[in-house]
Scaffold this active site. Structure first.
Site: not given
Length: 360
Positions: A102, A172, A196
């Site tokens: 990511w 992030d 999440k």
């Protein structure tokens, strides 16, 4: 009804209390005669939910008043583009710490907007560790430093964060926000997809210093932080159901001792699984180096592909869902986000021990 042992990486498990609360109001939210999904986002009933979610998040994370909370769409992936569009000046470089897939994607998207580069990386080891803070060298031409706080695919997590930077620190935190106490003042921007720890997929939370929000008429309207900040994230129709469920998740966290209480349980869950791995005499092998281990995603391999397939098949038959590792690492991955009960993790640990004992 028996609930699955849900170890999916995302969308992930939601607290049962949250699902039950949503069920109770599904057809008639707040005596409106309508579901939350049917309410106008301009109505007082919905705005109360919207504002309560902001207040709860601010309280749980102790967010200072000089930060803005935004509820956006497009996932963290859109922030890979939106962030540099708003913060990357023409004569500056956005610097990224590469600690996983990511982070790579964030850098790739930023490079389409302006100049961006990696300032440190653990790619050479297939991302088994988080680079040491002293290895991070941020050049003078930096616009910001971007990190990915938890790496779901590789099972690594930052244990501490860079300090005394002369440029904004961007994080992030899609996969570990709200999982452990955090000093928000260390960061200038935090963004996180909700699926999440915060709620269902569909809403992205951005926590940003107000001084970084600037009006820029050259930006597409929907990609400007100023557009959303000046309209309380209600410029267009927001993902109302996702924000409602986010508010319920935040209430659940508050009821369970706040972030500190959740963190204590998360520590027990992670230690339970890592103990099995460490005491298996090599039958299970963790992907991440011990000083970089994630408390959200426990990644491990078994001795051969044949054993791995047998493990995953037996685990599926026993009701354990989502344990397949990402193709980048192989093996197995147990995602143990906030809503995964300790009892489910203990059940997985017992299964792992029994599988090792009985495997022939």
């Amino acid at each position: 009804m028996k609930r699955a042992y849900n170890f999916n990486a995302g969308p992930a498990a939601l607290p049962e209390w949250v699902l039950q609360e949503a069920k109770n109001s599904w057809m008639n939210f707040n005596d409106t005669g309508m579901s939350i999904m049917e309410l106008s986002h301009r109505s007082k009933d919905y705005e109360d939910v919207h504002n309560e979610a902001k207040e709860l998040l601010s309280s749980l994370l102790s967010i200072p008043e000089d930060y803005e909370i935004l509820f956006l769409q497009g996932g963290a992936s859109l922030q890979f583009t939106m962030l540099p569009m708003n913060l990357l000046e023409a004569d500056k470089v956005g610097y990224y710490t590469l600690t996983g897939v990511w982070a790579e994607k964030a850098l790739k998207e930023a490079s389409k907007v302006g100049e961006a580069a990696a300032c440190t990386s653990s790619k050479e080891s297939n991302y088994t560790y988080i680079p040491a803070l002293e290895e991070i060298n941020v050049p003078d031409n930096a616009a910001y430093l971007h990190i990915t706080s938890n790496n779901t695919i590789f099972g690594t997590q930052w244990q501490s964060f860079p300090t005394d930077l002369k440029v904004p620190l961007i994080a992030d935190m899609s996969s570990d926000i709200l999982s452990t106490p955090l000093d928000i003042k260390q960061f200038d921007v935090i963004y996180a997809g909700a699926q999440k720890n915060l709620g269902p997929s569909g809403v992205t939370v951005v926590i940003i210093k107000k001084e970084l929000i600037k009006k820029d008429s050259s930006l597409p309207t929907m990609l400007s932080y100023e557009t959303h900040a000046s309209n309380n994230s209600l410029f267009n129709t927001p993902p109302t159901l996702a924000i409602y469920l986010l508010s319920l998740v935040l209430k659940w966290v508050k009821q369970n001792g706040g972030v500190e209480g959740i963190a204590a349980i998360n520590n027990k869950k992670a230690q339970t699984l890592y103990n099995v791995i460490d005491e298996s005499n090599g039958f299970y092998k963790g992907h991440a180096e011990k000083n970089s281990r994630s408390k959200m995603n426990v990644t491990f391999t078994l001795q051969t592909e044949e054993i791995t397939k047998e493990f995953l098949q037996q685990a599926k038959e026993a009701g354990f869902i989502g344990l397949n590792g990402h193709r980048s690492v192989g093996g197995c991955r147990a995602s143990i986000y906030n809503a995964v009960p300790l009892e489910h993790v203990q059940a997985l640990a017992a299964f792992m021990e029994n599988f090792q004992k009985n495997y022939k």
